[in-house]
Design an enzyme around this catalytic site. Structure first.
Site, PDB file in Angstrom:
ATOM      1  N   GLU A 353       5.700   3.253  17.080  1.00 36.70           N
ATOM      2  CA  GLU A 353       5.372   3.819  18.391  1.00 36.70           C
ATOM      3  C   GLU A 353       6.532   4.583  19.020  1.00 36.70           C
ATOM      4  O   GLU A 353       6.341   5.373  19.936  1.00 36.70           O
ATOM      5  CB  GLU A 353       4.900   2.723  19.353  1.00 36.70           C
ATOM      6  CG  GLU A 353       5.891   1.615  19.620  1.00 36.70           C
ATOM      7  CD  GLU A 353       5.917   0.581  18.504  1.00 36.70           C
ATOM      8  OE1 GLU A 353       6.899  -0.157  18.433  1.00 36.70           O
ATOM      9  OE2 GLU A 353       4.959   0.533  17.704  1.00 36.70           O
ATOM     10  N   ASP A 395      19.900  42.144  10.222  1.00 34.74           N
ATOM     11  CA  ASP A 395      20.316  43.538  10.258  1.00 34.74           C
ATOM     12  C   ASP A 395      21.806  43.601   9.930  1.00 34.74           C
ATOM     13  O   ASP A 395      22.503  42.582   9.958  1.00 34.74           O
ATOM     14  CB  ASP A 395      20.027  44.111  11.647  1.00 34.74           C
ATOM     15  CG  ASP A 395      20.138  45.633  11.668  1.00 34.74           C
ATOM     16  OD1 ASP A 395      20.286  46.231  10.584  1.00 34.74           O
ATOM     17  OD2 ASP A 395      20.083  46.206  12.767  1.00 34.74           O
ATOM     18  N   ASP A 663      17.686  42.418  17.091  1.00 32.91           N
ATOM     19  CA  ASP A 663      17.827  42.617  18.533  1.00 32.91           C
ATOM     20  C   ASP A 663      17.143  43.871  19.044  1.00 32.91           C
ATOM     21  O   ASP A 663      17.220  44.178  20.228  1.00 32.91           O
ATOM     22  CB  ASP A 663      19.304  42.651  18.918  1.00 32.91           C
ATOM     23  CG  ASP A 663      20.056  43.804  18.246  1.00 32.91           C
ATOM     24  OD1 ASP A 663      19.440  44.510  17.418  1.00 32.91           O
ATOM     25  OD2 ASP A 663      21.250  43.999  18.559  1.00 32.91           O
ATOM     26  N   ASN A 756       9.207  -6.749  17.013  1.00 36.93           N
ATOM     27  CA  ASN A 756       9.003  -5.307  16.897  1.00 36.93           C
ATOM     28  C   ASN A 756       9.558  -4.573  18.121  1.00 36.93           C
ATOM     29  O   ASN A 756      10.158  -3.502  18.002  1.00 36.93           O
ATOM     30  CB  ASN A 756       7.510  -5.016  16.742  1.00 36.93           C
ATOM     31  CG  ASN A 756       7.253  -3.588  16.304  1.00 36.93           C
ATOM     32  OD1 ASN A 756       7.912  -3.091  15.405  1.00 36.93           O
ATOM     33  ND2 ASN A 756       6.310  -2.935  16.949  1.00 36.93           N
ATOM     34  N   ASP A 760      12.545  -1.810  18.034  1.00 37.14           N
ATOM     35  CA  ASP A 760      12.356  -0.456  18.559  1.00 37.14           C
ATOM     36  C   ASP A 760      13.454  -0.086  19.549  1.00 37.14           C
ATOM     37  O   ASP A 760      13.952   1.046  19.547  1.00 37.14           O
ATOM     38  CB  ASP A 760      10.984  -0.334  19.244  1.00 37.14           C
ATOM     39  CG  ASP A 760       9.849  -0.204  18.241  1.00 37.14           C
ATOM     40  OD1 ASP A 760      10.129   0.192  17.095  1.00 37.14           O
ATOM     41  OD2 ASP A 760       8.690  -0.516  18.592  1.00 37.14           O
TER      42      ASP A 760
END
Length: 920
Positions: A353, A395, A663, A756, A760
């Protein structure tokens, strides 16, 4: 003018023209009916038609403007009525809508369902824990994204697009006289010309347009000279449309078909114009379209698709394993309600989650880090694409070179110095008002031009034929004496020579013979070979019979000579190219310049030219042939905008992640086609709008830093996914084994949920973790198959030591009956949490953790805090509430032994796995 009166009269004007609903500040629905695509909403259509058909003095009066524009206070007063010139989708979401966006991801929705089921089964503790996980995940993402969006908005303001606006000089009455006679010019006398942020424009503003500009609002043209607008975004027309001061086509009630209106979101291809702003923001046709599509999600990017694939991989895994756990515990324990709650907890444990929050915060941290290196990220997802980029198309000018062009020579047609060429070039650059470029700046700043400046004052400008990328030239018509006009044209050598019939040779005008053409080609080739960019200059005398000229007049010219420019390479280019190559990025040059000049520059900066193709070669190739050619070609020269876009698309279709850096207006199509468009803050508006990333410094060194930051960002996201996937898989595997043999649940649902949640929380510092240099050496991409394989190989390792813990608690500490299940569950709670936090440090690196590769202090600190909470919780006063109990001290040496063995086996597996499959 009294500003309150102006404001009141503007409100009356809005009401009188039925525009009340167009302005959000007056409330109400913006459009009364639902138009079909590309159809202007009825009320807006009527307003635009009225503006298009009005006489110009009357329109100026209706909009309370003048030929030389509004004053600053007048514009501010109007802005209070109509609001800023922004369309809906560009504005930040209201906090409640943003909060909903943060909540609605697959994991939170799944957890909400699980919390609802827990509540329905009267498992209040599980409901509270699951609800806490959802709230924490959502709020952390909301806060992080809010901070990120705020920072991004501040950064984007640094590169906001602007429009050239005329402001009325309060000390002058000349504008009123201009109104009376309406002799509008590009520079009404008495007006101030300013650059204004597009969002500050208001109806009544007078704007000036030239090639490369975005149309900043819906406009009515006042003057236009060879004005071509690309309306593809609005109408789907592939070819540019010429616009005029008065509508010249058939009568129509569709504003999009009118020749004298320009629409927000389109852009100027060539030519110049002045125009008056008619509508802004949501009141424009572009705003109307935006309002209808704001509810529609964007097409997912490659990054989003990768995250989604990984997410659904984990969700599918959860949907398979949870039912297995449910049925196994139901059959072996006989308590189906308890089995259901346990399976529910396993499902929660398998749900990553925190993934959305980790992804967002990691990207946001990358954006902030890049901003310190003069790289502004317009779209967060682009950071990962930056790291995944393996081909960079760029370029030549300003990237390999210094972007400071010097006028090196001015010669006749055979290469001898000639001051007359310089005089003609100066007059052309001095009087042109179209597309601005560095060549004109170099001519005007040339040290020898004091005499030319005096010369220019003796001439009067008659007309101008602006530059475009098809002709690759531009002309001005000037008059020194009223008995004749002079057309002076400069541009690419081939294009200029093609419209010349004569040449000035040794002071006399002679026909352009085949022999002379050959000498001209040899001369220009010689200049190109020296690395000089050559521009030809031609002219002809004309009778003073007209004041308006067109492209058709560019014929039968006399070739005068050349101006040659030097754009020296940057000192930093060679090390930057070497660094990009070292990091797995291939650089390809896509330029409209001459191939000889480009080859010379490439040699100077050490870029190996494996192959070269010209625009004419690209034109003749099929897509299949070009797809092969782009792989073995380094330099593409003399390209048109379409050629650049086509090359980028072929590279993308070949499986590359393509970056394009440009550009100019000619770069916009390729910027849109690339996986990551890169531009600079000095670029034309349309290029900045098309880009994903803006550089405040046009340098390949900055690009290399961006690539590395992108790879760091991806590495930290991947760490979380690998850790979560492998540890979750290992836990479920352990649960299956324990469920088959134990007479009680190996861990209560509440224990799984708390474990859990703590795990987390320990992960929130991953975005700030260090990344090994080896991970930065080559591009990285999402690979769900690799993550699935990693999960299968490393998950069961933890299960081995979970089973060892089960045996320890069962045989050594006697936790082998239902009466002693709390001791068993407490022991596995601690071992499971510590092994999960340990795996963070094991899997974050291919190397030996803590010795060869150390995590950031933030991650180390958070890991230690969570481990301490896990150990102390069973011994705390809260233990009874969580149905845990303290463990004997003799348990902890065994625990250290198990965790040590786990770390050693994992390190051995890492070595074997990396040799066989690599280490992403």
């Amino acid at each position: 003018m009294n500003l309150n009166l102006l404001k009141d009269s503007f409100v009356r004007f809005v009401h009188a023209h039925g525009m009340d609903r167009h302005f959000r500040r007056f409330g109400g629905d913006m459009f009364s009916s639902t138009p079909t695509p590309n159809e202007v909403p009825p009320t807006l259509a009527q307003h635009l038609l009225k503006a298009a058909r009005s006489e110009l003095p009357a329109l100026l009066e209706q909009l309370h403007s003048r030929a030389d524009g509004l004053t600053d206070p007048e514009a501010d007063a109007i802005r209070l009525v109509v609001g800023p010139n922004e369309v809906e989708h560009e504005k930040p979401l209201p906090w409640w809508a943003h909060l909903w966006q943060c909540y609605k991801n697959p994991f939170n929705l799944l957890l909400t369902v699980l919390a609802a089921v827990s509540f329905a089964t009267e498992d209040i503790k599980a409901t509270v824990v699951i609800g806490t996980m959802v709230v924490l995940s959502t709020l952390m993402r909301f806060v992080q994204e809010s901070r990120s969006n705020s920072a991004a908005d501040k950064l984007k303001e640094m590169v906001s697009n602007t429009a050239t606006v005329l402001r009325h000089d309060l000390a002058s009455d000349i504008a009123d006289e201009a109104l009376r006679y309406f002799d509008v010019t590009l520079h009404p006398k008495g007006a101030r010309r300013i650059e204004l942020a597009i969002k500050k424009l208001v109806p009544g503003d007078i704007v000036q347009l030239s090639a490369g500009d975005m149309i900043p609002a819906d406009l009515r043209l006042l003057t236009a000279k060879d004005l071509f607008i690309s309306q593809a975004a609005m109408t789907g027309e592939s070819l540019p449309v010429e616009k005029f001061v008065q509508h010249r086509g058939a009568a129509t009630n569709n504003p999009l078909e009118l020749d004298n209106l320009c629409f927000m979101g389109t852009n100027v291809i060539s030519g110049s114009a002045t125009a008056i702003v008619v509508t802004t923001g949501n009141q424009t046709y572009f705003g109307a379209l935006a309002e209808r599509v704001t509810a529609t999600d964007r097409t997912p990017t490659a990054f989003q698709l990768g995250v989604n694939k990984v997410s659904w991989l984990l969700i599918r895994f959860m949907m398979v394993m949870s039912p297995v756990v449910f049925f196994l515990n139901g059959f072996t324990k006989g308590d189906w309600v308890e089995a259901f709650l346990f399976a529910l907890s396993v499902a929660v444990g398998l749900t990553p989650e925190m993934l959305p929050m980790i992804v967002t915060s990691t990207l946001a941290k990358g954006a902030v880090a890049l901003s310190r290196k003069k790289v502004i990220v317009k779209r967060l997802d682009a950071i990962q694409n930056f790291g995944a980029m393996d081909v960079l198309c760029t370029d030549k000018t300003g990237t390999l070179t210094q972007d400071r062009i010097f006028l090196e020579r001015h010669t006749d047609i055979l290469g001898k110095p000639d001051d007359l060429v310089l005089e003609y070039a100066y007059l052309n650059s001095h009087y042109q008002t179209g597309l601005k470029n560095l060549l004109d700046v170099a001519v005007l700043e040339h040290a020898e031009l004091q005499r030319e400046m005096a010369l220019a004052s003796a001439y009067r400008k008659v007309d101008e034929i602006p530059f475009d990328f098809q002709r690759r030239r531009m002309s001005v018509v000037v008059s020194e004496r009223e008995d004749h006009h002079e057309l002076i044209c400069k541009g690419a050598v081939e294009e200029i020579v093609s419209i010349c019939t004569h040449a000035r040779h040794n002071g006399t005008v002679v026909p352009l013979s085949a022999e002379l053409l050959k000498e001209i080609q040899e001369t220009t080739a010689s200049l190109n070979a020296e690395g000089l960019r050559v521009v030809a200059v031609a002219a002809k005398d004309l009778p003073p019979t007209k004041e308006i000229y067109s492209v058709a007049d560019e014929s039968e010219l006399v070739l005068i000579g050349y101006i040659a420019f030097l754009d020296p390479p940057k000192e930093s280019t060679k090390p930057a190219l070497d660094a990009l190559k070292k990091h797995g990025v291939t650089v390809k040059i896509l330029t409209g310049d001459n191939q000889l000049v480009t080859a010379k520059i490439c040699r100077q900066v050490g870029l190996t030219v494996d192959g070269m193709l010209l625009g004419s070669d690209v034109e003749d190739m099929s897509d299949a042939d070009l797809a092969i050619a782009v792989e073995k070609t380094t330099v593409f020269a003399k390209l048109s905008p379409d050629h650049k876009e086509r090359i980028v698309r072929r590279l993308h279709d070949n499986g590359h992640v393509v970056g394009f850096m440009g550009d100019g207006i000619n770069d916009a199509p390729a910027l849109r086609a690339a996986d990551i468009g890169i531009s600079v803050d000095t670029a034309v508006d349309i290029a900045k709008e098309a880009a994903d990333i803006i550089l405040l410094e046009k340098s390949l060194m900055v690009l290399e830093e961006g690539v590395l930051e992108g790879r760091k960002t991806f590495a930290n996201m991947l760490k979380y996914i690998k850790m979560t996937a492998s540890s979750n898989f290992g836990n479920v595997f352990s649960v299956l084994v324990a469920s088959a043999f134990l007479p009680f649940l190996p861990m209560l649902p509440l224990h799984l949920l708390v474990q859990n949640l703590l795990y987390d929380i320990s992960q929130i510092t991953i975005p700030f973790d260090n990344v090994d240099k080896e991970f930065l050496e080559k591009p990285q991409r999402w690979d769900p198959k690799e993550i699935g394989r990693f999960m299968i190989f490393f998950g069961p390792i933890s299960s081995i030591f979970d089973i060892a813990t089960f045996a320890l608690l069962w045989y050594i500490f006697g936790a082998n009956t239902t009466e002693h299940q709390t001791l068993f569950q407490s022991g596995w709670f601690i071992e499971g949490l510590l092994s999960q936090t340990l795996i963070v440090h094991m899997i974050r690196t291919r190397k030996i953790p803590f010795f060869q590769s150390r995590a950031s202090w933030a991650l180390i600190g958070m890991t230690l805090i969570i481990m301490a909470i896990g150990i102390l919780l069973p011994m705390s006063p809260l233990a009874h509430y969580f149905k845990l109990q303290g463990l004997p001290l003799s348990y902890f040496p065994w625990l250290l032994l198990i965790l040590g063995a786990y770390a050693v086996l994992t390190q051995m597996m890492k070595g074997w796995y990396a040799k066989r499959y690599g280490w992403q």
